[in-house]
Design an enzyme around this catalytic site. Structure first.
Site, PDB file in Angstrom:
ATOM      1  N   CYS A  97       0.832  -1.198   0.000  1.00  0.00           N
ATOM      2  CA  CYS A  97       0.000   0.000   0.000  1.00  0.00           C
ATOM      3  C   CYS A  97       0.873   1.256   0.000  1.00  0.00           C
ATOM      4  O   CYS A  97       2.054   1.217   0.358  1.00  0.00           O
ATOM      5  CB  CYS A  97      -0.942   0.014   1.201  1.00  0.00           C
ATOM      6  SG  CYS A  97      -0.109   0.262   2.784  1.00  0.00           S
ATOM      7  N   ASP A 134       2.071   6.929  15.541  1.00  0.00           N
ATOM      8  CA  ASP A 134       1.380   5.683  15.214  1.00  0.00           C
ATOM      9  C   ASP A 134       1.342   4.658  16.356  1.00  0.00           C
ATOM     10  O   ASP A 134       0.274   4.242  16.776  1.00  0.00           O
ATOM     11  CB  ASP A 134       2.008   5.058  13.961  1.00  0.00           C
ATOM     12  CG  ASP A 134       1.233   3.851  13.443  1.00  0.00           C
ATOM     13  OD1 ASP A 134      -0.004   3.873  13.531  1.00  0.00           O
ATOM     14  OD2 ASP A 134       1.860   2.900  12.951  1.00  0.00           O
ATOM     15  N   SER A 152     -12.320  14.199  10.046  1.00  0.00           N
ATOM     16  CA  SER A 152     -12.339  12.743  10.137  1.00  0.00           C
ATOM     17  C   SER A 152     -13.331  12.211   9.110  1.00  0.00           C
ATOM     18  O   SER A 152     -14.537  12.368   9.247  1.00  0.00           O
ATOM     19  CB  SER A 152     -12.752  12.306  11.553  1.00  0.00           C
ATOM     20  OG  SER A 152     -12.631  10.916  11.688  1.00  0.00           O
ATOM     21  N   CYS A 188     -17.480  15.332   4.011  1.00  0.00           N
ATOM     22  CA  CYS A 188     -17.833  14.141   3.229  1.00  0.00           C
ATOM     23  C   CYS A 188     -19.255  14.240   2.678  1.00  0.00           C
ATOM     24  O   CYS A 188     -19.557  13.691   1.609  1.00  0.00           O
ATOM     25  CB  CYS A 188     -17.695  12.878   4.081  1.00  0.00           C
ATOM     26  SG  CYS A 188     -15.992  12.420   4.467  1.00  0.00           S
ATOM     27  N   CYS A 194     -16.469   5.288  -0.248  1.00  0.00           N
ATOM     28  CA  CYS A 194     -15.503   4.432   0.453  1.00  0.00           C
ATOM     29  C   CYS A 194     -16.200   3.259   1.139  1.00  0.00           C
ATOM     30  O   CYS A 194     -15.712   2.123   1.103  1.00  0.00           O
ATOM     31  CB  CYS A 194     -14.692   5.249   1.456  1.00  0.00           C
ATOM     32  SG  CYS A 194     -15.673   6.108   2.697  1.00  0.00           S
ATOM     33  N   CYS A 198     -15.502  -0.784  -0.014  1.00  0.00           N
ATOM     34  CA  CYS A 198     -14.668  -1.622   0.867  1.00  0.00           C
ATOM     35  C   CYS A 198     -14.829  -3.093   0.496  1.00  0.00           C
ATOM     36  O   CYS A 198     -15.942  -3.630   0.530  1.00  0.00           O
ATOM     37  CB  CYS A 198     -15.055  -1.392   2.327  1.00  0.00           C
ATOM     38  SG  CYS A 198     -14.068  -2.389   3.477  1.00  0.00           S
ATOM     39  N   ASP A 241      -5.561   0.159  -0.154  1.00  0.00           N
ATOM     40  CA  ASP A 241      -5.784   1.574  -0.464  1.00  0.00           C
ATOM     41  C   ASP A 241      -7.177   1.863  -1.022  1.00  0.00           C
ATOM     42  O   ASP A 241      -7.462   3.005  -1.385  1.00  0.00           O
ATOM     43  CB  ASP A 241      -4.752   2.054  -1.495  1.00  0.00           C
ATOM     44  CG  ASP A 241      -3.374   2.270  -0.893  1.00  0.00           C
ATOM     45  OD1 ASP A 241      -3.308   2.792   0.229  1.00  0.00           O
ATOM     46  OD2 ASP A 241      -2.376   1.918  -1.540  1.00  0.00           O
ATOM     47  N   CYS A 247     -11.992   7.762  -3.140  1.00  0.00           N
ATOM     48  CA  CYS A 247     -12.467   9.009  -2.532  1.00  0.00           C
ATOM     49  C   CYS A 247     -12.317  10.190  -3.498  1.00  0.00           C
ATOM     50  O   CYS A 247     -11.201  10.472  -3.960  1.00  0.00           O
ATOM     51  CB  CYS A 247     -11.698   9.285  -1.243  1.00  0.00           C
ATOM     52  SG  CYS A 247     -12.114  10.876  -0.497  1.00  0.00           S
ATOM     53  N   ASN A 280      15.476 -15.025   5.363  1.00  0.00           N
ATOM     54  CA  ASN A 280      15.249 -13.939   6.328  1.00  0.00           C
ATOM     55  C   ASN A 280      16.228 -12.789   6.086  1.00  0.00           C
ATOM     56  O   ASN A 280      15.839 -11.618   6.128  1.00  0.00           O
ATOM     57  CB  ASN A 280      15.419 -14.453   7.762  1.00  0.00           C
ATOM     58  CG  ASN A 280      14.255 -15.309   8.202  1.00  0.00           C
ATOM     59  OD1 ASN A 280      13.122 -15.087   7.787  1.00  0.00           O
ATOM     60  ND2 ASN A 280      14.531 -16.298   9.031  1.00  0.00           N
TER      61      ASN A 280
END
Length: 381
Positions: A97, A134, A152, A188, A194, A198, A241, A247, A280
């Site tokens: 992504c 994060d 948001s 929005c 969106c 999904c 994504d 969007c 690895n």
């Protein structure tokens, strides 16, 4: 110097060091967020990757004594890749992504926040600061919303007029009382693209996500991917994504402000078959610097196997057989068995029956049986 004057200096300095957007918020309790998080917990909608202590996530004072303000920063990342390699028959490719393109954003934002901390402490010796990106306790999105970075959105991302939702977020709590910026109103409107797009219906409704169904979460799990999501995965190796790309607010948003965020096409859109046998050490050397590597190679390999099955890539059968018969990890053996069954071919049934005779793990045996069922159904049709 007043706090308003210091704020102006911080804003000016943030531009000098490459921060694309900065906002200031008060450090009061996030009361509405607390209610939403409790509901998410009750509904079992959380991913398990987030901080489990809701009080820590919503009460800045618990994280920094005397917390008065929170500074939110945003860095825009690219949404388009130059010279993206094509996924063609026999040389199929997976995709990471956009939030995993370039250098791991945790490091980039922490560097910016460290510079900002040093600047503030130089101006106000003894000032208390605590930064996070994060993986910290606070919700980056809730802070950014309060600080006026954006609103948001229904896809559960922060959407800014300038950069859309293609932004990395980080924040700093401080005991300095800065004048707060004004939050943005939701823009929005009636758009529901969106939610409708999904792939797994993880967006229960605008602004509410069942993380356990979200492909971005599922690509990071280490066990067997639940059956109902395998065909939804497509060629995704890490993240998803879809809710961003559909969007309208993101249309035309593509920023290349930070060289370290530029994607290497061969890393973020890699060939799938070589991933099945990568060591690895090779994995760390090749993919270790991107955020999508944080769970190690096993989830990426599992997802690569599912992607090869999605493409029905018959040229991958020898690689998948090697995993089925020799890989020590049950999840990889079992997923390979399922993929062989989905791709099919004249020797698929014999190979799966041979593997079943020698298999000791019940979950792998179950996957072999799923593969056999698909092969036999193909023969009937």
């Amino acid at each position: 110097m007043t706090s308003a004057q210091l704020k102006e200096e911080i804003v000016a300095y943030s531009k000098e060091i490459g921060i694309d957007k900065i906002g200031f918020a008060h450090a009061d309790v996030f009361a509405e967020l607390k209610k939403r998080l409790r509901l998410q917990q009750d509904l079992n909608y959380q991913s398990g990757f987030e901080e489990s202590d809701i009080e820590k996530r919503t009460e800045p004072e618990r994280l920094l004594s005397g917390a008065s303000s929170i500074i939110s920063i945003a860095l825009a990342y690219p949404s388009k890749m130059k010279d993206a390699p094509k996924s063609v028959r026999g040389e199929r490719r997976g995709i990471f992504c956009r939030a995993s393109w370039g250098k791991d954003y945790h490091h980039i934002l922490r560097e910016k926040l460290s510079l900002l901390e040093a600047f503030i402490i130089e101006k106000v010796p003894g000032a208390a600061v605590k930064s996070m990106v994060d993986t910290g306790e606070l919700s980056d999105r809730a802070v950014a919303e309060r600080a006026g970075i954006g609103w948001s959105a229904k896809n559960c991302a922060i959407m800014s007029p300038e950069f859309g939702s293609y932004m990395y977020l980080g924040e700093m709590i401080t005991n300095i009382a800065f004048p707060a910026d004004t939050p943005m109103e939701d823009q929005c409107g009636s758009c529901n693209k969106c939610v409708d797009a999904c792939p797994t219906n993880a967006l229960v409704q605008g602004g509410q996500l069942d993380s356990s169904k979200c492909i971005a979460f599922l690509t990071q799990t280490k066990g067997f991917l639940p059956d109902q999501y395998r065909d939804k995965l497509g060629n995704r190796l890490y993240g998803c994504d879809t809710c961003q790309t559909v969007c309208p607010e993101n249309k035309g948003k593509d920023f290349h402000h930070h060289l370290e965020m530029e994607p290497d096409p061969e890393i973020v859109k890699p060939l799938l078959k070589p991933l099945l046998s990568i060591s690895n050490r090779e994995f760390k050397e090749k993919f270790g610097y991107i955020s999508g590597s944080w769970r190690g190679k096993k989830p990426i390999q599992r997802n690569a196997i599912i992607a090869l099955a999605h493409f029905k890539d018959e040229t991958a059968i020898p690689d998948l057989l090697m995993l089925l018969h020799h890989d020590p990890r049950p999840v990889i053996r079992g997923t390979a068995a399922w993929a062989i069954g989905k791709i099919g071919g004249e020797n698929a049934e014999l190979e799966l029956l041979s593997a079943k005779e020698n298999e000791k793990d019940d979950l792998v045996t179950l996957e072999i049986e799923k593969g056999l069922k698909m092969v036999r159904n193909q023969e009937i049709s």
